[in-house]
Design an enzyme around this catalytic site. Structure first.
Site, short mmCIF file in Angstrom:
data_model
loop_
_atom_site.label_atom_id
_atom_site.label_comp_id
_atom_site.label_asym_id
_atom_site.label_seq_id
_atom_site.Cartn_x
_atom_site.Cartn_y
_atom_site.Cartn_z
N CYS A 311 0.63 -1.26 0.07
CA CYS A 311 -0.34 -0.12 -0.04
C CYS A 311 0.72 1.32 0.10
O CYS A 311 0.25 2.36 -0.36
CB CYS A 311 -0.97 -0.02 1.21
SG CYS A 311 -0.21 -0.04 2.75
N ARG A 341 10.18 -10.26 -0.38
CA ARG A 341 10.79 -10.05 1.11
C ARG A 341 11.86 -10.90 1.01
O ARG A 341 11.71 -12.13 0.80
CB ARG A 341 9.78 -10.35 2.26
CG ARG A 341 8.56 -9.22 2.27
CD ARG A 341 7.74 -9.66 3.36
NE ARG A 341 6.77 -8.46 3.27
CZ ARG A 341 5.87 -8.25 4.30
NH1 ARG A 341 5.65 -9.11 5.31
NH2 ARG A 341 4.84 -7.25 4.04
N GLU A 343 13.18 -13.54 3.06
CA GLU A 343 12.83 -13.92 4.28
C GLU A 343 13.97 -14.91 4.91
O GLU A 343 15.08 -15.07 4.34
CB GLU A 343 11.72 -15.00 3.95
CG GLU A 343 10.32 -14.29 3.69
CD GLU A 343 9.38 -13.69 4.71
OE1 GLU A 343 10.16 -13.74 5.92
OE2 GLU A 343 8.40 -13.03 4.35
N ARG A 352 5.59 -19.15 3.10
CA ARG A 352 6.78 -18.16 3.42
C ARG A 352 7.66 -18.25 2.41
O ARG A 352 8.58 -19.06 2.37
CB ARG A 352 7.26 -18.55 4.71
CG ARG A 352 8.22 -17.41 5.18
CD ARG A 352 8.87 -17.71 6.36
NE ARG A 352 7.86 -17.51 7.75
CZ ARG A 352 7.35 -16.35 8.05
NH1 ARG A 352 7.62 -15.28 7.62
NH2 ARG A 352 6.23 -16.27 8.68
N GLU A 360 -4.26 -6.10 -2.12
CA GLU A 360 -4.23 -5.19 -0.98
C GLU A 360 -5.61 -3.97 -1.03
O GLU A 360 -5.70 -3.60 -2.22
CB GLU A 360 -2.93 -4.36 -1.16
CG GLU A 360 -2.58 -3.20 -0.03
CD GLU A 360 -2.02 -3.90 1.32
OE1 GLU A 360 -2.10 -5.02 1.43
OE2 GLU A 360 -1.66 -2.88 2.12
N ASP A 433 -4.82 -9.80 12.88
CA ASP A 433 -4.38 -10.91 12.13
C ASP A 433 -5.38 -12.05 11.80
O ASP A 433 -6.13 -12.36 13.05
CB ASP A 433 -3.11 -11.51 12.59
CG ASP A 433 -1.74 -10.88 12.13
OD1 ASP A 433 -1.73 -9.83 11.44
OD2 ASP A 433 -0.60 -11.08 12.69
N GLU A 446 -0.52 -17.22 9.86
CA GLU A 446 -1.32 -15.89 9.51
C GLU A 446 -1.57 -15.74 7.92
O GLU A 446 -0.44 -15.72 7.37
CB GLU A 446 -0.44 -14.52 9.95
CG GLU A 446 -0.99 -13.29 9.58
CD GLU A 446 -0.06 -12.03 9.40
OE1 GLU A 446 1.22 -12.23 10.27
OE2 GLU A 446 -0.20 -11.05 8.84
N ASN A 449 -4.61 -9.75 7.05
CA ASN A 449 -4.88 -9.09 8.41
C ASN A 449 -5.66 -7.75 7.86
O ASN A 449 -5.94 -7.62 6.55
CB ASN A 449 -3.35 -8.49 8.66
CG ASN A 449 -2.51 -7.87 7.84
OD1 ASN A 449 -3.17 -7.07 6.88
ND2 ASN A 449 -1.47 -7.81 7.80
N CYS A 475 -5.91 -0.75 5.93
CA CYS A 475 -5.51 -1.46 4.81
C CYS A 475 -5.71 -3.00 5.23
O CYS A 475 -5.74 -3.32 6.47
CB CYS A 475 -4.13 -1.14 4.15
SG CYS A 475 -2.77 -1.67 5.25
N ARG A 482 -0.90 -17.82 1.14
CA ARG A 482 -1.32 -18.34 2.37
C ARG A 482 -2.66 -18.73 2.52
O ARG A 482 -2.99 -19.57 3.14
CB ARG A 482 -1.22 -16.97 3.38
CG ARG A 482 0.15 -16.19 3.61
CD ARG A 482 1.00 -16.87 4.75
NE ARG A 482 2.21 -16.61 4.74
CZ ARG A 482 2.97 -15.81 5.78
NH1 ARG A 482 1.91 -15.15 6.74
NH2 ARG A 482 4.28 -15.48 5.73
P1 ATP Z 1 4.74 -13.35 8.95
O1 ATP Z 1 4.86 -12.75 10.64
O2 ATP Z 1 3.98 -14.49 8.71
O3 ATP Z 1 6.13 -12.88 8.41
P2 ATP Z 1 4.04 -10.50 8.31
O4 ATP Z 1 3.51 -10.03 9.65
O5 ATP Z 1 5.43 -10.26 7.74
O6 ATP Z 1 3.68 -12.21 8.33
P3 ATP Z 1 2.52 -8.81 7.04
O7 ATP Z 1 3.65 -7.89 6.83
O8 ATP Z 1 1.47 -8.37 7.91
O9 ATP Z 1 3.07 -10.37 7.19
O10 ATP Z 1 1.91 -9.07 5.58
C1 ATP Z 1 0.56 -8.93 5.35
C2 ATP Z 1 0.17 -10.16 4.59
O11 ATP Z 1 1.00 -10.69 3.50
C3 ATP Z 1 0.13 -11.46 5.62
O12 ATP Z 1 -1.03 -11.71 6.03
C4 ATP Z 1 0.41 -12.46 4.42
O13 ATP Z 1 -0.70 -13.07 3.87
C5 ATP Z 1 1.22 -11.92 3.48
N1 ATP Z 1 2.66 -12.17 3.54
C6 ATP Z 1 3.63 -11.59 4.19
N2 ATP Z 1 4.68 -12.25 4.14
C7 ATP Z 1 4.72 -13.16 3.27
C8 ATP Z 1 5.57 -14.18 2.62
N3 ATP Z 1 6.83 -14.30 3.05
N4 ATP Z 1 5.00 -15.20 2.09
C9 ATP Z 1 3.58 -15.20 1.54
N5 ATP Z 1 3.08 -14.24 1.97
C10 ATP Z 1 3.47 -13.43 2.91
ZN ZN Z 2 -1.11 -2.12 3.78
MG MG Z 3 7.14 -11.42 7.91
#
Ligand code: ATP
Ligand code: ZN
Ligand code: MG
Length: 516
Positions: A311, A341, A343, A352, A360, A433, A446, A449, A475, A482
């Site tokens: 966003c 990301r 990760e 993940r 979004e 979440d 998760e 959210n 947002c 997921r």
């Molecule tokens: P997590 O704690 O599982 O890493 P996050 O808190 O980093 O998640 P947010 O930053 O809130 O996740 O991202 C919003 C949404 O984006 C999440 O609810 C999920 O659906 C998606 N998302 C985030 N990171 C990933 C990822 N590495 N792979 C797939 N989907 C993701």
């Molecule tokens: Zn957002």
């Molecule tokens: Mg994360």
């Protein structure tokens, strides 16, 4: 926490200071100490807390001053106040101030616990920490002082102290709703099953999958459900948000404070002149190796990174604008591309990954409108998970995503109070979440959210609303990987076990590859 500032600085004049001028300057110092520095200081504040000039030395063309203060009229603020005060005095003697030389700047803080990570910044020459007393010896220019660098260093250290105190406590998590337990017939890892059936295969890059037709059929079915059951009925309009995010956007969104370890960085060529790049192609042609070091020397940046939170890059569309009351709440969504990301290790499953797909949803308006829309979304999601997907799910109030992504510490208190919380909306700022149960690992994932972000984005991007009430936004990020992981983990890969609507929307699996 008690804090002391100690500053020595010289004001340079463009001509010699006469004895007569000296007397006038001494008088100005006296006035500053007795009245000027006390202006705006609340009554009852201990005088030792207020900035003072504690010593001075006037030579041919400089006025050297020592300032001491606590947190009121801080030493550096006192310096600029004094400069403004003394300038007209010097003017009457046809003298002007040519510059300021900061000779010494110390900050002393008491009550600093051991183990606090003292920032490693060019502005900090050295530091000592003994018996809970931290002394910083700063190396700053007058421009740094005007830019409030000492105050920001202080805030930063306070943040680090909080991190030390709360560090081990982890993120906030508070259950809001839990569905009934659903039949747990399938207990395998959905990613492994998808791979076995060639629905997905590893992409060449880290944490990346190539989604075959069957996987995409599921993604599209979920998208369809979100569109028909959530986005359209609630009146959201589709937009396309950019997927390359420059620093300017992350500076305004707050991500520039802490998202560095997870960014996929983007660089640009120093020039697009083919001759400049010829060596690189030639090297590859004769070695079969892409010369990464050679490339590194030919690129600029990074200028930013690939889409991380989706966003933020919407906001330049409304930046600096005032939105008409009739258009509120503004409701939009984006599903135009990937998020990336870096990760942490052990990325096996599709849940993940380094490259993922997300819808979004973004809305903005008054505080009431923003909270109301979040409630409507919660209701709509609730229906979808109960009646259409038949999931075992729950939702919980957690550390707001923007705090987590700015590397802020969750002390369990509501995030910084926000303007416009009069209706009690202030309490509602934060992230909820949604989590789904994964039978194969007996854990919760998760999968999306909903966040009420308060006035954070409108402030960062300078967006106002016609009524002059504070502008708020929210947002919601729906992660398709997921959703898929959660759904398949509970329902299995055979469509016989799927709820009717999903079965219908997915249709017959498209088996177009025959691997021999
Ligand atoms: P997590 O704690 O599982 O890493 P996050 O808190 O980093 O998640 P947010 O930053 O809130 O996740 O991202 C919003 C949404 O984006 C999440 O609810 C999920 O659906 C998606 N998302 C985030 N990171 C990933 C990822 N590495 N792979 C797939 N989907 C993701
Ligand atoms: Zn957002
Ligand atoms: Mg994360």
């Amino acid at each position: 926490m008690s804090v002391r500032f100690s500053l020595t600085a010289g004001l340079f004049t463009n001509n010699e200071i006469s004895d007569e001028t000296k007397l006038a300057v001494e008088k100005a110092i006296e006035e500053a100490n007795t009245t000027l520095f006390r202006k705006g200081v609340p009554r009852g504040v201990d005088v030792t807390e207020v900035g003072q000039i504690t010593g001075f030395h006037i030579s041919k063309n400089s006025i050297e001053l020592n300032f001491e203060s606590g947190t009121y009229t801080r030493a550096h603020d006192a310096l600029f106040r004094f400069k403004k005060h003394v300038a007209p005095v010097l003017g009457t003697y046809r003298l002007g101030i040519r510059g300021i030389d900061v000779k010494k700047f110390h900050i002393t803080m008491a009550g600093v616990p051991d183990g606090v990570r003292i920032p490693n910044l060019p502005f900090i020459k050295s530091h000592t920490l003994a018996d809970g007393e931290l002394t910083l010896d700063l190396k700053v220019t007058s421009a740094d002082l005007e830019n409030k660098v000492p105050d920001r260093i202080l805030n930063l250290i306070e943040e680090k102290i909080q991190a030390t105190n709360y560090g081990g406590k982890g993120e906030h998590w508070e259950l809001v709703f839990a569905s009934a337990q659903k039949p747990r017939s399938f207990t395998r890892d959905p990613t492994e099953e998808m791979v076995k059936r060639n629905w997905i295969r590893h992409g060449a890059s880290r944490g990346q999958w190539i989604h075959g037709p069957q996987s995409v059929q599921l993604f599209r079915a979920f998208e369809q459900i979100v569109l028909e059951r959530i986005i359209r009925p609630l009146g959201f309009a589709e937009m396309i948000f950019p997927k390359l995010t420059p620093w300017e956007v992350w500076m305004r969104s707050g991500h520039a404070k802490g998202v560095y370890p997870e960014i996929y960085y983007v660089c640009t060529p120093k020039t697009r002149d083919p001759v400049f790049w010829e060596d690189v192609g030639d090297y590859y042609k004769v070695t079969g190796i892409v010369p990464v070091e050679m490339i590194r020397e030919k690129i600029d940046g990074p200028i930013g990174g690939l889409c991380y939170a989706q966003c933020p890059s919407f906001w330049p569309f409304v930046q600096g604008e005032t939105l008409g009351t009739a258009s509120l709440p503004v409701k939009v969504f984006d599903r135009s591309g990937t998020s990336h990301r870096y990760e942490s290790g052990g990325i096996h499953g599709i849940e993940r990954v380094d490259e993922f797909h997300r819808i979004e949803i973004v809305w903005l308006g008054t505080a009431e409108q923003t909270v109301d829309m979040a409630d409507k979304l919660h209701d709509a999601y609730h229906q979808v998970f109960e009646e259409i997907l038949e999931l075992e799910w729950r939702c919980a109030r957690v550390t707001p995503w923007f705090m987590a992504q700015e590397g802020m510490v969750d002390t369990g208190k509501t995030p910084q109070t926000v303007e416009g919380g009069a209706c009690g909306c202030g309490e509602r700022v934060g992230t909820t979440d949604y989590e789904a149960y994964l039978p194969y690992s007996d854990s919760w994932l998760e999968f999306q959210n909903v966040s009420i972000n308060g006035d954070k984005y409108p402030k960062g991007f300078n967006v106002k609303i016609q009524s002059n009430e504070p502008c708020w936004s929210g947002c919601s990020g729906v992660g398709l990987e997921r959703w898929t992981a959660a759904f398949l983990a509970q329902k299995g890969l055979d469509s016989d076990g799927w709820p009717d609507m999903v079965k219908q929307l997915v249709g017959e699996p498209e088996e177009i590859f025959r691997f021999m």
